[in-house]
Structure formats: structure tokens, C-alpha cells
Design an enzyme around this catalytic site. Structure first.
Site, mmCIF file in Angstrom:
data_model
loop_
_atom_site.group_PDB
_atom_site.id
_atom_site.type_symbol
_atom_site.label_atom_id
_atom_site.label_comp_id
_atom_site.label_asym_id
_atom_site.label_seq_id
_atom_site.Cartn_x
_atom_site.Cartn_y
_atom_site.Cartn_z
ATOM 1 N N GLY A 1 20.255 75.530 42.565
ATOM 2 C CA GLY A 1 21.588 76.072 42.293
ATOM 3 C C GLY A 1 21.933 77.151 43.307
ATOM 4 O O GLY A 1 23.059 77.236 43.796
ATOM 5 N N ARG B 1 18.138 79.928 47.997
ATOM 6 C CA ARG B 1 16.865 79.247 47.755
ATOM 7 C C ARG B 1 16.748 78.034 48.696
ATOM 8 O O ARG B 1 15.667 77.700 49.158
ATOM 9 C CB ARG B 1 16.804 78.795 46.307
ATOM 10 C CG ARG B 1 15.410 78.787 45.782
ATOM 11 C CD ARG B 1 15.379 78.928 44.307
ATOM 12 N NE ARG B 1 15.075 80.272 43.906
ATOM 13 C CZ ARG B 1 15.184 80.707 42.667
ATOM 14 N NH1 ARG B 1 15.621 79.907 41.721
ATOM 15 N NH2 ARG B 1 14.866 81.941 42.379
ATOM 16 N N ARG C 1 31.565 78.007 52.241
ATOM 17 C CA ARG C 1 31.454 78.724 50.964
ATOM 18 C C ARG C 1 30.053 79.304 50.735
ATOM 19 O O ARG C 1 29.655 79.560 49.591
ATOM 20 C CB ARG C 1 31.807 77.809 49.774
ATOM 21 C CG ARG C 1 33.289 77.495 49.716
ATOM 22 C CD ARG C 1 33.615 76.531 48.614
ATOM 23 N NE ARG C 1 35.035 76.232 48.657
ATOM 24 C CZ ARG C 1 35.929 76.704 47.799
ATOM 25 N NH1 ARG C 1 35.555 77.476 46.814
ATOM 26 N NH2 ARG C 1 37.201 76.399 47.913
ATOM 27 N N ARG D 1 17.416 67.958 41.443
ATOM 28 C CA ARG D 1 17.762 69.355 41.149
ATOM 29 C C ARG D 1 16.492 70.135 40.845
ATOM 30 O O ARG D 1 15.621 69.655 40.092
ATOM 31 C CB ARG D 1 18.714 69.409 39.950
ATOM 32 C CG ARG D 1 18.834 70.778 39.325
ATOM 33 C CD ARG D 1 20.018 70.942 38.426
ATOM 34 N NE ARG D 1 19.842 72.003 37.452
ATOM 35 C CZ ARG D 1 19.814 73.310 37.716
ATOM 36 N NH1 ARG D 1 19.940 73.739 38.969
ATOM 37 N NH2 ARG D 1 19.643 74.192 36.766
ATOM 38 N N ILE D 2 16.376 71.318 41.442
ATOM 39 C CA ILE D 2 15.268 72.217 41.118
ATOM 40 C C ILE D 2 15.915 73.532 40.685
ATOM 41 O O ILE D 2 16.543 74.225 41.479
ATOM 42 C CB ILE D 2 14.292 72.396 42.314
ATOM 43 C CG1 ILE D 2 15.040 72.541 43.639
ATOM 44 C CG2 ILE D 2 13.331 71.235 42.393
ATOM 45 C CD1 ILE D 2 14.121 72.808 44.824
ATOM 46 N N SER E 1 16.409 76.723 37.275
ATOM 47 C CA SER E 1 15.760 77.543 36.249
ATOM 48 C C SER E 1 16.444 77.264 34.910
ATOM 49 O O SER E 1 17.561 76.734 34.871
ATOM 50 C CB SER E 1 15.847 79.028 36.607
ATOM 51 O OG SER E 1 17.195 79.387 36.768
ATOM 52 N N ASP F 1 13.652 82.292 31.312
ATOM 53 C CA ASP F 1 13.957 83.231 30.224
ATOM 54 C C ASP F 1 13.718 82.588 28.855
ATOM 55 O O ASP F 1 13.684 81.360 28.723
ATOM 56 C CB ASP F 1 15.385 83.781 30.331
ATOM 57 C CG ASP F 1 16.443 82.702 30.433
ATOM 58 O OD1 ASP F 1 16.541 82.066 31.496
ATOM 59 O OD2 ASP F 1 17.153 82.468 29.442
ATOM 60 N N ARG G 1 11.047 85.060 39.705
ATOM 61 C CA ARG G 1 11.488 83.658 39.701
ATOM 62 C C ARG G 1 11.122 82.982 41.017
ATOM 63 O O ARG G 1 10.736 81.831 41.051
ATOM 64 C CB ARG G 1 12.994 83.581 39.475
ATOM 65 C CG ARG G 1 13.365 83.697 38.026
ATOM 66 C CD ARG G 1 14.713 83.071 37.767
ATOM 67 N NE ARG G 1 15.797 83.849 38.320
ATOM 68 C CZ ARG G 1 16.425 84.805 37.675
ATOM 69 N NH1 ARG G 1 16.100 85.096 36.441
ATOM 70 N NH2 ARG G 1 17.405 85.477 38.237
HETATM 71 N N1 ADE Z 1 19.536 79.063 33.454
HETATM 72 C C1 ADE Z 1 18.471 79.859 33.282
HETATM 73 N N2 ADE Z 1 18.491 80.424 32.065
HETATM 74 C C2 ADE Z 1 19.615 79.966 31.454
HETATM 75 C C3 ADE Z 1 20.197 80.179 30.178
HETATM 76 N N3 ADE Z 1 19.618 80.993 29.311
HETATM 77 N N4 ADE Z 1 21.347 79.556 29.901
HETATM 78 C C4 ADE Z 1 21.917 78.739 30.798
HETATM 79 N N5 ADE Z 1 21.417 78.497 32.010
HETATM 80 C C5 ADE Z 1 20.277 79.104 32.334
#
Ligand code: ADE
Length: 235
Positions: free
Chosen positions: A22, A26, A45, A89-90, A92, A207, A220
Site C-alpha cells: 500500500g 515500501r 502522485r 498485495r503485501i 498490513s 495491530d 512494521r
Molecule cells: N491495516 C492495518 N491495520 C488496519 C486496521 N485496523 N483496519 C484497517 N486496515 C488496517
């Protein structure tokens, strides 16, 4: 120049297999640290894109931005204007399953969503966005070879990060055994399905929303490396 309003690459500049973080920084990090002879094909962009070689195989890496609409634009253009066939896609994600810990790796076999992205297809029902079985299997095998045990299952692609209803919606998805929440996989899987190409979403847990625990950007970065190496081997 470039074939689209969002991408300065010309035909042939992008490999058939692409890694899609994303965060565009990265993508830059991967190109600078893992690819040989990387060439920057896009800065429009700030959505950096590079093509280089990993263990002799040609591979690209490009940022997608956050959310389904941004992923929708970049993945559509990569597929339809640049001939990309494998989109990985890589990213989080937040854990929705209590067995998941920070830095665990999740492979999104399918992606539920609260987005309206699928309405464009005018289907007489609800579409189930799924990953390429071949890519899921390969990613899983590569991870095991590296001594990593990824968790494979359903994920949730949300349109809302700051939800007015708090954690209620996430609790409902969790009850359906959905593993993790992110924001882009469903749009990617739908674009890939419509075009008949392969897509996969691999995630590192960043998270634990139900426990109010999050990692820093620096933490991260390190955890991300394991997943990135699996993705690079996939190419
Ligand atoms: N990407 C990483 N953590 C997230 C979350 N809590 N909600 C949506 N996208 C995320």
C-alpha cells in the site's frame, strides 16, 4: 507520457508479476534493497513503481495507496494497460482473531467487504472475492520452507478505518471467523476475477484492534521483510 493518467510507465516497462504494497515508500525500499538493476518507471502522485530482477526473475513493485478505490485504479491499469498477470498485495492488517499475534502472517484466501465496489458488475447476488488458489498454495509452501507458518483464511476489506460505530462491525466479522481487517484485497480480487488474472493478498498483523495495541512504523518495517521475501520467491 505513460499509458494512463496515473502511471508514467510505457508498455513493456512492467513485469508480468508485481508486488503491491500500500505504501509507495515500501515499494522504493524493496526496489533499493532486494531488486537488481531496478528501474523506476513511475513517480506520478508519489506512487513509486520499479521493475528489476530477483534471483534472475523479472519482477515489478509498486505502491497502491490505501483503500479499495485506489487499489481499484492501480490494479485495473496494471492488468488492462500493462498486461500484468500476477498481482501480489503485501500489506498490513488488524487482527480479528484472538489467536493472531503482532507480526503473524495471514494469507487472504477470500476477502469479505463492506464496499460497494462489486455493484459495478450488476450481479444477481453477492460476489465472493477469492485469491488465486495457485498463488495461495505457492505462498503457503514457500512460507513453510522458510520455517514460517502463515494463517490462511478469510479477511475483511473495510472502506472505513475510523468507524463511527467503534469496534462493533469488526466484532461481527470476527464472529464469522474472519481473521483480519485491511482495506484493499476485495477490490484487487474483484478486478483480477473480472480480467481472468491471478491475485493474492498477504498480510502482516500490525495491530490488535480489540486490545488497542499497534506497532510503530519502524517495527512494521522489520516484520514486513519476512512476508516480502515470501512474495519475492513467488515470482
Ligand atoms: N491495516 C492495518 N491495520 C488496519 C486496521 N485496523 N483496519 C484497517 N486496515 C488496517
Amino acid at each position: 507520457m505513460g499509458l494512463t493518467p496515473h502511471n508514467a510507465a510505457n508498455l513493456g516497462d512492467i513485469a508480468e508479476t508485481i508486488l503491491l504494497p500500500g505504501d509507495p515508500l515500501r515499494a522504493k525500499f524493496i526496489a533499493e534493497n532486494f531488486l537488481e538493476n531496478a528501474v523506476e518507471y513511475n513517480t506520478v502522485r508519489g506512487m513509486y513503481g520499479y521493475t528489476g530482477y530477483y534471483k534472475g526473475k523479472r519482477i515489478s513493485v509498486q505502491g497502491t495507496g490505501m483503500g479499495g478505490p485506489s487499489m481499484g485504479i492501480y490494479s485495473y491499469e496494471l492488468i488492462h494497460f500493462y498486461g500484468v498477470k500476477n498481482l501480489i498485495r503485501i500489506g498490513s492488517a488488524g487482527a480479528l482473531n484472538s489467536n493472531l499475534k503482532i507480526h503473524d502472517i495471514v494469507i487472504g484466501m477470500a476477502a469479505c467487504t463492506d464496499s460497494n465496489y462489486g455493484s459495478q458488475y450488476n450481479l444477481p447476488g453477492t460476489f465472493a472475492p477469492i485469491a488465486s488458489f495457485e498463488l495461495v498454495k505457492k505462498a503457503h509452501d514457500i512460507a513453510l520452507e522458510k520455517g514460517i507458518t502463515p494463517v490462511v483464511g478469510n479477511i475483511f476489506s473495510s472502506d472505513v478505518f475510523y468507524n463511527d460505530g467503534g469496534l462493533d462491525a469488526l466484532k461481527s466479522w470476527s464472529k464469522m471467523n474472519v481473521l483480519a481487517v485491511e482495506m484493499e484485497a476485495a477490490a484487487l480480487y474483484m478486478n483480477a476475477a473480472r480480467a481472468g488474472v491471478n491475485a493474492l493478498c498477504m498480510l502482516t498483523i500490525s495491530d490488535l484492534p480489540f486490545e488497542g495495541i499497534a506497532t510503530t512504523a519502524m517495527e512494521r518495517q522489520t516484520a514486513f521483510t519476512k512476508m516480502m521475501e515470501i512474495a519475492l520467491e513467488l515470482a
